[in-house]
Design a protein around this motif. Sequence first.
Motif, PDB file in Angstrom:
ATOM      1  N   ILE A 182       0.845  -1.190   0.000  1.00  0.00           N
ATOM      2  CA  ILE A 182       0.000   0.000   0.000  1.00  0.00           C
ATOM      3  C   ILE A 182       0.883   1.244   0.000  1.00  0.00           C
ATOM      4  CG2 ILE A 182      -1.946   1.152   1.138  1.00  0.00           C
ATOM      5  CD1 ILE A 182      -2.431  -1.860   0.340  1.00  0.00           C
ATOM      6  N   GLY A 183       0.746   2.059  -1.045  1.00  0.00           N
ATOM      7  CA  GLY A 183       1.615   3.229  -1.196  1.00  0.00           C
ATOM      8  C   GLY A 183       2.759   2.868  -2.118  1.00  0.00           C
ATOM      9  N   CYS A 184       2.755   3.419  -3.347  1.00  0.00           N
ATOM     10  CA  CYS A 184       3.771   3.033  -4.335  1.00  0.00           C
ATOM     11  C   CYS A 184       4.657   4.214  -4.706  1.00  0.00           C
ATOM     12  CB  CYS A 184       3.108   2.422  -5.565  1.00  0.00           C
ATOM     13  SG  CYS A 184       2.235   0.906  -5.169  1.00  0.00           S
TER      14      CYS A 184
ATOM     15  N   VAL B 196       0.299  -7.155  -5.486  1.00  0.00           N
ATOM     16  CA  VAL B 196      -0.484  -6.037  -6.020  1.00  0.00           C
ATOM     17  C   VAL B 196      -0.041  -4.770  -5.278  1.00  0.00           C
ATOM     18  CG1 VAL B 196      -2.466  -6.533  -4.472  1.00  0.00           C
ATOM     19  CG2 VAL B 196      -2.779  -5.097  -6.504  1.00  0.00           C
ATOM     20  N   GLY B 197       0.323  -3.767  -6.058  1.00  0.00           N
ATOM     21  CA  GLY B 197       0.706  -2.469  -5.486  1.00  0.00           C
ATOM     22  C   GLY B 197      -0.497  -1.546  -5.565  1.00  0.00           C
ATOM     23  N   ILE B 198      -0.836  -0.917  -4.441  1.00  0.00           N
ATOM     24  CA  ILE B 198      -2.027  -0.064  -4.421  1.00  0.00           C
ATOM     25  C   ILE B 198      -1.644   1.356  -4.027  1.00  0.00           C
ATOM     26  CG2 ILE B 198      -4.243   0.313  -3.230  1.00  0.00           C
ATOM     27  CD1 ILE B 198      -4.619  -2.671  -3.343  1.00  0.00           C
ATOM     28  N   ASP B 199      -2.123   2.310  -4.801  1.00  0.00           N
ATOM     29  CA  ASP B 199      -1.850   3.707  -4.478  1.00  0.00           C
ATOM     30  C   ASP B 199      -3.100   4.528  -4.815  1.00  0.00           C
ATOM     31  OD1 ASP B 199       1.117   5.311  -4.083  1.00  0.00           O
ATOM     32  OD2 ASP B 199      -0.623   6.536  -4.646  1.00  0.00           O
ATOM     33  N   VAL B 200      -3.272   5.642  -4.084  1.00  0.00           N
ATOM     34  CA  VAL B 200      -4.437   6.501  -4.350  1.00  0.00           C
ATOM     35  C   VAL B 200      -4.192   7.424  -5.550  1.00  0.00           C
ATOM     36  CG1 VAL B 200      -5.390   6.496  -2.008  1.00  0.00           C
ATOM     37  CG2 VAL B 200      -3.555   8.110  -2.589  1.00  0.00           C
ATOM     38  N   ASP B 201      -2.930   7.491  -5.981  1.00  0.00           N
ATOM     39  CA  ASP B 201      -2.554   8.395  -7.066  1.00  0.00           C
ATOM     40  C   ASP B 201      -2.743   7.657  -8.413  1.00  0.00           C
ATOM     41  OD1 ASP B 201      -1.162   9.819  -9.020  1.00  0.00           O
ATOM     42  OD2 ASP B 201       0.383  10.504  -7.615  1.00  0.00           O
ATOM     43  N   GLU B 202      -3.816   8.021  -9.127  1.00  0.00           N
ATOM     44  CA  GLU B 202      -4.153   7.288 -10.356  1.00  0.00           C
ATOM     45  C   GLU B 202      -3.050   7.352 -11.404  1.00  0.00           C
ATOM     46  OE1 GLU B 202      -7.940   8.457 -11.954  1.00  0.00           O
ATOM     47  OE2 GLU B 202      -8.923   8.014 -10.037  1.00  0.00           O
ATOM     48  N   ARG B 203      -2.431   8.559 -11.497  1.00  0.00           N
ATOM     49  CA  ARG B 203      -1.394   8.732 -12.514  1.00  0.00           C
ATOM     50  C   ARG B 203      -0.197   7.825 -12.234  1.00  0.00           C
ATOM     51  NH1 ARG B 203       1.004  14.494 -13.957  1.00  0.00           N
ATOM     52  NH2 ARG B 203       2.418  13.716 -12.406  1.00  0.00           N
TER      53      ARG B 203
ATOM     54  N   THR C 216       6.254 -11.036 -15.862  1.00  0.00           N
ATOM     55  CA  THR C 216       6.012 -12.385 -15.321  1.00  0.00           C
ATOM     56  C   THR C 216       4.539 -12.585 -14.984  1.00  0.00           C
ATOM     57  OG1 THR C 216       6.295 -11.676 -13.023  1.00  0.00           O
ATOM     58  CG2 THR C 216       8.282 -12.432 -14.174  1.00  0.00           C
ATOM     59  N   GLY C 217       3.789 -11.466 -14.892  1.00  0.00           N
ATOM     60  CA  GLY C 217       2.380 -11.572 -14.502  1.00  0.00           C
ATOM     61  C   GLY C 217       2.209 -11.614 -12.988  1.00  0.00           C
ATOM     62  N   ARG C 218       3.322 -11.604 -12.234  1.00  0.00           N
ATOM     63  CA  ARG C 218       3.224 -11.680 -10.769  1.00  0.00           C
ATOM     64  C   ARG C 218       3.005 -10.318 -10.126  1.00  0.00           C
ATOM     65  NH1 ARG C 218       7.805 -15.111 -11.265  1.00  0.00           N
ATOM     66  NH2 ARG C 218       9.133 -13.434 -10.501  1.00  0.00           N
ATOM     67  N   LEU C 219       3.173  -9.236 -10.916  1.00  0.00           N
ATOM     68  CA  LEU C 219       3.065  -7.882 -10.333  1.00  0.00           C
ATOM     69  C   LEU C 219       1.993  -7.102 -11.071  1.00  0.00           C
ATOM     70  CD1 LEU C 219       4.227  -5.589  -8.517  1.00  0.00           C
ATOM     71  CD2 LEU C 219       5.825  -5.072 -10.371  1.00  0.00           C
ATOM     72  N   ARG C 220       1.117  -6.445 -10.298  1.00  0.00           N
ATOM     73  CA  ARG C 220       0.172  -5.520 -10.928  1.00  0.00           C
ATOM     74  C   ARG C 220      -0.055  -4.364  -9.987  1.00  0.00           C
ATOM     75  NH1 ARG C 220      -5.291  -7.374  -9.162  1.00  0.00           N
ATOM     76  NH2 ARG C 220      -4.732  -8.858  -7.553  1.00  0.00           N
ATOM     77  N   PHE C 221      -0.676  -3.313 -10.527  1.00  0.00           N
ATOM     78  CA  PHE C 221      -0.918  -2.107  -9.731  1.00  0.00           C
ATOM     79  C   PHE C 221      -2.391  -1.734  -9.832  1.00  0.00           C
ATOM     80  CE2 PHE C 221       3.588  -2.022 -10.668  1.00  0.00           C
ATOM     81  CZ  PHE C 221       4.117  -1.695  -9.429  1.00  0.00           C
ATOM     82  N   SER C 222      -2.898  -1.087  -8.787  1.00  0.00           N
ATOM     83  CA  SER C 222      -4.324  -0.753  -8.766  1.00  0.00           C
ATOM     84  C   SER C 222      -4.561   0.438  -7.835  1.00  0.00           C
ATOM     85  CB  SER C 222      -5.104  -1.978  -8.261  1.00  0.00           C
ATOM     86  OG  SER C 222      -6.429  -1.627  -7.955  1.00  0.00           O
TER      87      SER C 222
END
Length: 439
Positions: free
Chosen positions: A6-8, A27-34, A61-67
């Motif tokens: 949480i927080g990227c 999964v990396g999650i951030d409130v900053d859409e950009r 690898t498909g193991r990492l995503r952001f949202s």
Amino acid sequence: MKLSVIGCGYLGAVHAASMAELGHEVVGIDVDERKVATLAAAEAPFFEPGFEELLARTLATGRLRFSTDFADAAGSSVHFVCVGTPQKRGEYAADMRYVQGAVESLLGVLEPGDLVVGKSTVPVGTAAGLAELVESKVPGALLAWNPEFLREGFAVEDTLHPDRLVYGLPAGADGDTARALLDEVYATIVERGTPKVESDYATAEMVKTAANSFLATKISFINAMAELCEATGADVKLLADAIGYDDRIGRKFLNAGLGFGGGCLPKDIRAFMARAGELGADQALTFLREVDNINMRRRIRMVELAREVCDGSLLGKRVAVLGAAFKPDSDDIRDSPALNVAAQLQLQGAVVRVTDPAAVENGRRLWPQLDYADTAEEAADRADAVLVLTEWTQYRELDPVTFGKVVRQKRVLDGRNALDRDAWTAAGWTYRALGRRAG
Ligand SMILES: NC(=O)c1ccc[n+]([C@@H]2O[C@H](COP(=O)([O-])OP(=O)(O)OC[C@H]3O[C@@H](n4cnc5c(N)ncnc54)[C@H](O)[C@@H]3O)[C@@H](O)[C@H]2O)c1
């Protein structure tokens, strides 16, 4: 393992990609859409050597995503909290809104058996409060504190090969559960024999602020010596070399110059002082106020030195500032000493042009009142003085002979004691540096 980060920002984005590199599904999650869109497109939102390659490799690898959606953290068993803890406006204390907000958002997705892991730098006592919140809202979920020691410029290497792991754990059997989960996350690093310190929450939180306070003190110590060297005619660089041979002292972090800045050291020592005050232990840290003072005085002295070499007045003088980032190999301009000095020079009437190999874009965005150039030569075109304020290799390696052809006056101020004084003086430059005699 399935992990959420949480927080990227500088910490979280590198942590997320590094955990994917270790084989986890992240999964990396951030409130900053950009920021999330940039990261998802395999572009680094900041300059960090090796990070973009790591990002591209791990995304592929498909193991990492952001949202931007916290719901995507559901199903992860370990949740790393990596959000910012900046200084509060007008106060020394840390602004804990983001950490509080991140943990509250996580409550909606936590399952019993999940572990929340704080990595942000926080005031001592934070983890105990957050653990209570987590355990009361999601019985069976746990919290650990695992401070981060990465250095910008070496973030990837430091995350994948840390010099130590610190686990702040809950007491009793919960501590065993949390330790087992962290050991599983960091299996590759633990198996390598990396030193590990396990402690209560408060110790783990304090390890980080104590480490930063020590580093800040070491820098301000040598900068205080530089002030004395200026008063006595002694040479701070030779002094640092000589005392640095004593391995109880060590030569690292003993470079006199413009002092520290960035998004960590200044706000961390201030937050530490503020917290000590709240705990009734403020006397223990009054020395940090002096560490901060010494550090800030270096910026003022740099401006004075620039005025001195410009024959006593900065009015209308063309000044080139080489460096905008708070340190080399980063584009981070948070509390950058270089930009602080550039702005003061401009306020005193100088015509200032700033350049930096990576931070010009950030400078234009956050300090638009300054004028920027893309190269050192452009910045120094017909300059009356050149100030080297961030010790990028590109600036260390400038050829004083060819560079001398672009300026009006060959006057160089070495704000980081990074240049070869003899080579510059041999090429006809007036050389000045903090804590050293004029060359
Ligand atoms: N930068 C470093 O070198 C470094 C090293 C060690 C520790 N730290 C500590 O790590 C923490 C983060 O530092 P940073 O430099 O990465 O900061 P940063 O400002 O680069 O990143 C923080 C990120 O958190 C995001 N964020 C804020 N609130 C959020 C929320 N509620 N949910 C999700 N995301 C949210 C922001 O959008 C931002 O992208 C700080 O406590 C810092 O002191 C930083």
